[in-house]
Design an enzyme around this catalytic site. Sequence first.
Site, PDB file in Angstrom:
ATOM      1  N   TYR A 162      -2.890  -0.517  -4.129  1.00 28.79           N
ATOM      2  CA  TYR A 162      -3.227  -1.099  -2.824  1.00 28.79           C
ATOM      3  C   TYR A 162      -4.175  -0.221  -2.006  1.00 28.79           C
ATOM      4  O   TYR A 162      -4.801  -0.703  -1.067  1.00 28.79           O
ATOM      5  CB  TYR A 162      -1.956  -1.377  -2.006  1.00 28.79           C
ATOM      6  CG  TYR A 162      -1.225  -2.595  -2.479  1.00 28.79           C
ATOM      7  CD1 TYR A 162      -1.472  -3.832  -1.902  1.00 28.79           C
ATOM      8  CD2 TYR A 162      -0.301  -2.518  -3.518  1.00 28.79           C
ATOM      9  CE1 TYR A 162      -0.807  -4.964  -2.341  1.00 28.79           C
ATOM     10  CE2 TYR A 162       0.363  -3.648  -3.976  1.00 28.79           C
ATOM     11  CZ  TYR A 162       0.104  -4.861  -3.376  1.00 28.79           C
ATOM     12  OH  TYR A 162       0.755  -5.993  -3.816  1.00 28.79           O
TER      13      TYR A 162
ATOM     14  N   HIS B 268       2.961   0.339   0.074  1.00 28.97           N
ATOM     15  CA  HIS B 268       1.594  -0.110  -0.249  1.00 28.97           C
ATOM     16  C   HIS B 268       0.540   0.874   0.273  1.00 28.97           C
ATOM     17  O   HIS B 268      -0.621   0.502   0.453  1.00 28.97           O
ATOM     18  CB  HIS B 268       1.325  -1.533   0.306  1.00 28.97           C
ATOM     19  CG  HIS B 268       2.031  -2.596  -0.492  1.00 28.97           C
ATOM     20  ND1 HIS B 268       1.708  -3.924  -0.410  1.00 28.97           N
ATOM     21  CD2 HIS B 268       3.045  -2.509  -1.391  1.00 28.97           C
ATOM     22  CE1 HIS B 268       2.499  -4.616  -1.214  1.00 28.97           C
ATOM     23  NE2 HIS B 268       3.320  -3.775  -1.815  1.00 28.97           N
TER      24      HIS B 268
ATOM     25  N   ARG C  56       1.114 -18.145   3.060  1.00 29.03           N
ATOM     26  CA  ARG C  56       0.362 -17.032   2.490  1.00 29.03           C
ATOM     27  C   ARG C  56      -1.092 -17.417   2.244  1.00 29.03           C
ATOM     28  O   ARG C  56      -2.019 -16.667   2.558  1.00 29.03           O
ATOM     29  CB  ARG C  56       1.012 -16.585   1.177  1.00 29.03           C
ATOM     30  CG  ARG C  56       0.211 -15.531   0.460  1.00 29.03           C
ATOM     31  CD  ARG C  56       0.938 -15.034  -0.780  1.00 29.03           C
ATOM     32  NE  ARG C  56       0.089 -14.158  -1.579  1.00 29.03           N
ATOM     33  CZ  ARG C  56       0.424 -13.670  -2.775  1.00 29.03           C
ATOM     34  NH1 ARG C  56       1.603 -13.989  -3.302  1.00 29.03           N
ATOM     35  NH2 ARG C  56      -0.402 -12.876  -3.417  1.00 29.03           N
TER      36      ARG C  56
ATOM     37  N   ASN D  57       8.167  -8.769   1.665  1.00 24.73           N
ATOM     38  CA  ASN D  57       6.982  -8.060   2.153  1.00 24.73           C
ATOM     39  C   ASN D  57       6.608  -8.478   3.576  1.00 24.73           C
ATOM     40  O   ASN D  57       6.950  -9.572   3.980  1.00 24.73           O
ATOM     41  CB  ASN D  57       5.793  -8.350   1.234  1.00 24.73           C
ATOM     42  CG  ASN D  57       5.714  -7.327   0.129  1.00 24.73           C
ATOM     43  OD1 ASN D  57       6.030  -6.173   0.355  1.00 24.73           O
ATOM     44  ND2 ASN D  57       5.283  -7.751  -1.067  1.00 24.73           N
TER      45      ASN D  57
ATOM     46  N   CYS E  32       9.987  -1.723  -3.463  1.00 26.83           N
ATOM     47  CA  CYS E  32       8.679  -2.217  -3.862  1.00 26.83           C
ATOM     48  C   CYS E  32       8.511  -1.914  -5.342  1.00 26.83           C
ATOM     49  O   CYS E  32       9.042  -0.937  -5.856  1.00 26.83           O
ATOM     50  CB  CYS E  32       7.595  -1.524  -3.055  1.00 26.83           C
ATOM     51  SG  CYS E  32       5.956  -2.132  -3.448  1.00 26.83           S
TER      52      CYS E  32
END
Lengths: 436, 436, 436, 436
Positions: free
Chosen positions: D254, D201, D96, D150, D171
């Site tokens: 988001y 998102h 990540r 995700n 989510c």
Amino acid sequence: MNTAKIAIIGGGSSYSPELIEGIIQRWEQIPLHEIALVDVEKGHNKVEIIAALTRRMLDHNGLSHVIVSVHFSPDEAIKGADYVLTQFRVGQLPARAADERLGLKYGLLGQETTGVGGFAKALRTIPVMLDIAKKVEQLAPNAWIINFTNPAGIVTEAVSRYSNAKIIGLCNVPVTMHHMIATMLKADYNDVQLRFAGLNHMVWAHEVILKGENVTNKVIEMLCDGAALTMNNIKEEPWSPEFLRALGAIPCPYHRYFYQTQTMLQDEIKQAANEGTRAEQVMKVEHELFELYQDPKLDHKPEQLSFRGGSFYSEVAIELVCAIHNNLGTRLVVNTTNNGTIIGLPDDAAIETDCIIDSQGAHPLAFGHLPDSMHGLTQQIKAFERLTIEAAVHGNKEAALLALVTNPLIGDAQLAQPILDDILRINAQYLPQFSH
Amino acid sequence: MNTAKIAIIGGGSSYSPELIEGIIQRWEQIPLHEIALVDVEKGHNKVEIIAALTRRMLDHNGLSHVIVSVHFSPDEAIKGADYVLTQFRVGQLPARAADERLGLKYGLLGQETTGVGGFAKALRTIPVMLDIAKKVEQLAPNAWIINFTNPAGIVTEAVSRYSNAKIIGLCNVPVTMHHMIATMLKADYNDVQLRFAGLNHMVWAHEVILKGENVTNKVIEMLCDGAALTMNNIKEEPWSPEFLRALGAIPCPYHRYFYQTQTMLQDEIKQAANEGTRAEQVMKVEHELFELYQDPKLDHKPEQLSFRGGSFYSEVAIELVCAIHNNLGTRLVVNTTNNGTIIGLPDDAAIETDCIIDSQGAHPLAFGHLPDSMHGLTQQIKAFERLTIEAAVHGNKEAALLALVTNPLIGDAQLAQPILDDILRINAQYLPQFSH
Amino acid sequence: MNTAKIAIIGGGSSYSPELIEGIIQRWEQIPLHEIALVDVEKGHNKVEIIAALTRRMLDHNGLSHVIVSVHFSPDEAIKGADYVLTQFRVGQLPARAADERLGLKYGLLGQETTGVGGFAKALRTIPVMLDIAKKVEQLAPNAWIINFTNPAGIVTEAVSRYSNAKIIGLCNVPVTMHHMIATMLKADYNDVQLRFAGLNHMVWAHEVILKGENVTNKVIEMLCDGAALTMNNIKEEPWSPEFLRALGAIPCPYHRYFYQTQTMLQDEIKQAANEGTRAEQVMKVEHELFELYQDPKLDHKPEQLSFRGGSFYSEVAIELVCAIHNNLGTRLVVNTTNNGTIIGLPDDAAIETDCIIDSQGAHPLAFGHLPDSMHGLTQQIKAFERLTIEAAVHGNKEAALLALVTNPLIGDAQLAQPILDDILRINAQYLPQFSH
Amino acid sequence: MNTAKIAIIGGGSSYSPELIEGIIQRWEQIPLHEIALVDVEKGHNKVEIIAALTRRMLDHNGLSHVIVSVHFSPDEAIKGADYVLTQFRVGQLPARAADERLGLKYGLLGQETTGVGGFAKALRTIPVMLDIAKKVEQLAPNAWIINFTNPAGIVTEAVSRYSNAKIIGLCNVPVTMHHMIATMLKADYNDVQLRFAGLNHMVWAHEVILKGENVTNKVIEMLCDGAALTMNNIKEEPWSPEFLRALGAIPCPYHRYFYQTQTMLQDEIKQAANEGTRAEQVMKVEHELFELYQDPKLDHKPEQLSFRGGSFYSEVAIELVCAIHNNLGTRLVVNTTNNGTIIGLPDDAAIETDCIIDSQGAHPLAFGHLPDSMHGLTQQIKAFERLTIEAAVHGNKEAALLALVTNPLIGDAQLAQPILDDILRINAQYLPQFSH
């Protein structure tokens, strides 16, 4: 919670005591300050009988403070209403009997809500219904119209497309199927869940879930073995087992008119000759009911009403009002706007399907595609319905003719014109939109 | 330009001389090096007669260098072919006669391409057609299949969905309507332009343009006044003027089976009793034609063929090949994949409509929505077609039963099962897909 | 054939001589009795210069009998017209220059038809265009509006949705790409065929066919190797070869603003600093052109006009008029109503694609689905276009703000409001719809 | 009720104690006999720590009879499971961090689930997830996969399109917005109802209902006045009031990455320079959490976990399992298959919206059309998602490149190729599908 006002258009109907009983049973959830009954002058007598019975039923339940008002034009009743229940019948039972006899005259089914009869009834009903909707827009813009006037799907679609009033359509077919299937399964009503999608009087139960388990095939096999699933007013003609298994879903009783047309027609012809058409039979029952209703000692819904057909109507109507009023999110099967729910039907078409009901109205559960075997018939009936609405709203005779040709219960272009001529002639007083 | 090879599957058909004549007339645009005729062993005699006649016709036109080959399995014929014309009939005319008699047995229309007959024919034809398509994929992947095998729309859709071979379907209905309407208007064929959209044998001419002017209503009025518009093989039952005006478009002759079902049925019953069913009549004509074809002096298409029905087939087939071969961009009415052309039909459905034909195939002109009056019927027939394809490809008896119930010419669930049983029994030798 | 009348709205444009030349070249197919030039009072001088040059050009070609009229309001020009060509520019080049400078002020592209500039131009243009369309409805209901006013797709959609006038939109991008690709292939223009589908200034050539053969990949490889494909007014920024191959289609030059935003912006900034923005450059060219046009000896289109950009505009405009006038069925790339052509775009959206043009207008060839890689961008731009139309027609500032945020060349919600404020302020005199 | 087995893929996650706590709280509704924790060998240490803590938490609550098992391959864990919770991270936090740094390297947002980062994460995750789904198909075909891995929408769509396993995606954004809006309104969570529809998102709250009353505009005004609505991990950049009012709905946190790209990017650059990227910060938090988890006296979820971000994940996960397990018909916001719910998105697309959850899974409430201002962006992101899935499933580099160009946070065709090259190089060990 504020108390509410309910207006009942067609308040003189013999069904009304069932509705009143339902209202009383749910009193804590839907406290009212007024029940306004509306009917035509011609039905003066009946609506007064109903009003008096309503009064007695309320008093008997300690609700003497609730106003029961009677109106012969809808304006005062609608003003300030929270819920406007529409259950009227333009031309009353004689118009229905004429529809039934007309179908039979042409060798076709003579049924109240499908084929020739449903078409004629829609022509008579839609203009009156749109007038009511316009009044709701003006006089009670936040009110919900709860429509059970048949053909309920067509009438609901006409209102949602041609007015801004909020409307939900109701039918007792899904709830009746639910009760019957629960009985077949020897299960509690609340342990059984059905998944409906289709059009009014053209709806299938696609799934039966018993305590979380999918038992659809089991129910189909029970029906193949002869288990009954029908309404008071529809002959229990058994289904072809091969057909039911291939379909993989449970048709509604009205599907018999489409899937077993010949047998149903023969039965109607026989009945009409022996006992009279359905409307003619109902007229007798109605007469007896109103005799009963006049009894000053009667302060509850009499047992005999349950033979009238249309059972569970009030159950689902009151549950619907209760879900809206209390923002409950209850899952009910109603008629509402498609908006993508059944893929391939117009966005603004009325459909009949499982919805979540809350203060914002009906939210249908997305269904997806109907299988080909149901999609074709549904599209054809929906095309018929839309042509019928076009004819009824604009007095469009070409649309009327095409509607009859599009309906598979008529279908024939050579037959359609004389039928249409008869309908326009017989119902002339109720069809001002065509007299131009 | 390279010379091409044409394979004709069902080369022993009595229609073939018309096709050969068409090929010779367009020689400069489509020069060939080989005509490969394919038929079943059982049709040995007929295909040899056709081959000899083809030879004589070519020689007579100075085309002695062209190979005429005969095959009893498609492989060699397809190998290296540029165009594969499919016009075969599984079970030949006796199978068709059996279909027709079967419909009548149940009081239903007994027609080759619609209702019971079209369904049975599709079950027999699709597996054979898919075998040919698979061979085309392997042996001539750039070849175009030009299909006139009926039911042409269903067969074309089955190939386009279940193979990667390139296919265009053809029917003589649109071109025949075009010729007839031009004659009605006393106009030159090329000055008249029609706008077609629908399904095969369920197609409407939505517009008639004469030298740039829209004369649709004029043509409708001529039809209302009794002008004829039909095919050799369909009774000229007059249309209801009110219906035609309301429809606002010109139905194809096959629409009579749907819009005038009862009249057409009565006529069929009478014909079957007096002159035999259509197939039984054709068998006699065919016998006479093959007598003629054997005449060693015959070196051209005989006049008598025009009585056979199916006129203009070769005209449109050759024009189609010519447009592909020469990348012409010709506007022709063919059966091809919908892909949005008629809104609301599946993307992969075969439709019949105006297309631009060039080296890349058929490009349909976007049509938009069919009016409600046509949309419902079209959806129902397309649902029937898709269930039929499912049944034919996978030997799925449930889909077969649902197909019959979905077809409005049958419709009845109680009737459908015995009909299906009869079809599967009578055609057992042609339906290996169901013997599992 | 009857003679026709053409009205040119924006007749004082420097492009007009090209149009007049095209008209003269096609005289036999489109004989005229009047050319009516319309412009604003402010452009009095220019339109008179154009009228005089037109007169000389006609006389030189033996067409002295044709009327050339000049109008400062559209009514008389439109009355009786067969074709109304719209090529005007509200606020003329200074308004365009202001748009370009505005984009650059905010660090964004300053381009005439995309991004900030296209948005501002649409707001100014749509109300004027709708006024013209209303006059066409009333004064020349059978006339075709041929629109090349930019942003051509948005303007065309606004007219088709908000008036009943018949309209076809035009752009020179597809025809320019066609010429350039033919040149790249060293082939004759007519031997090359392209398959276009997309939106105006957002169109892809999905296939290139050379004499019947698909050479799309060959053309893509030539582009990957650096072959040029652009317009006079767009920088020839080379494409990423990997991207072009992955895309599998040929983007139009305007796609560079979306796919190569940063490079294009840097180039614009440099140009604006050195030579002025595009509008500022064009103003100089225009001045020189009108100097030339005034020469009383000039009786043909001067060579210098070809440097102006916008080449082939008149070619495609005249070919379009010719195809309508003579019902030719010509295949041309125009802007017309989607109606299912590109699946997933609204039925009433304007798209740019191959159409068959005849007396009934533009019939797009069904295209099907755009690949995902094009579908997303197309949907986003179409959403921008529809919000822009809503803003322009109703003076809706919220829609205007959302349009800017929806356009990927702006995108930022914090930037959008000050940009909108600037646009409304700078263009106040041209935006009466917002002054409420 | 039978006891159930839950498998947790990525059981070594620092979130797990929250999940375990949730399970314990709902014990009466979801009694378990086994909790199976699965992780990669490399995470051996962490998962053992979690298992021991789980054991202590269960024992502390009198649930000593429940088995807690640890697995380093999913087979044994999945076998017999009723619910398979997936919350793993391929490449763990270092992968990540690399994603985040990569975005910043190119001047783009470096965010875990959107833009460059979301794309790279999807490529790593989808193949592993499909392997798990295949095992569920075989070893626990009736199990439900509850996915919070995700990018949850993309991963859920990949599974639903490329396997037959049953999946629902989750989510914490909608539930977090629900909590925050309730707080803003000083109302009880259960008195507030939100209407969500969009993508994961990329979801909007279209309506806020407080005790049956629509208070959407009130909430929008509170946000315009600066009320906060964001997540632990997203900067509380205030919204433009004009934009919010024009939008008429509440964007999710988001959305800032799309609507306020520049501000968010500047903030990320600053953060990365000062405190490290989000992943780099989380790594520290994680280290501290696992220190805590090892404390043999700890027998409950420690307070510190709430700072980790991702709050309410377990709340909604457990509520979802509870609704399925007990056939409750609970209304929850999850990721499921569109199937007509949002008109215009593909039938098989994953969307995020209000659903009724029962034993048959998630039934979305039909939503209809998104307004143009949301439709364009949603289509573009969905196109990005589908290209990403194509790339991830088939190792298709062209689809990968087009995905990056289609994402509006990247967009540039010249930038996309080097970014893709970097992603494939940096993540080579996790992307076997591309090594062909």
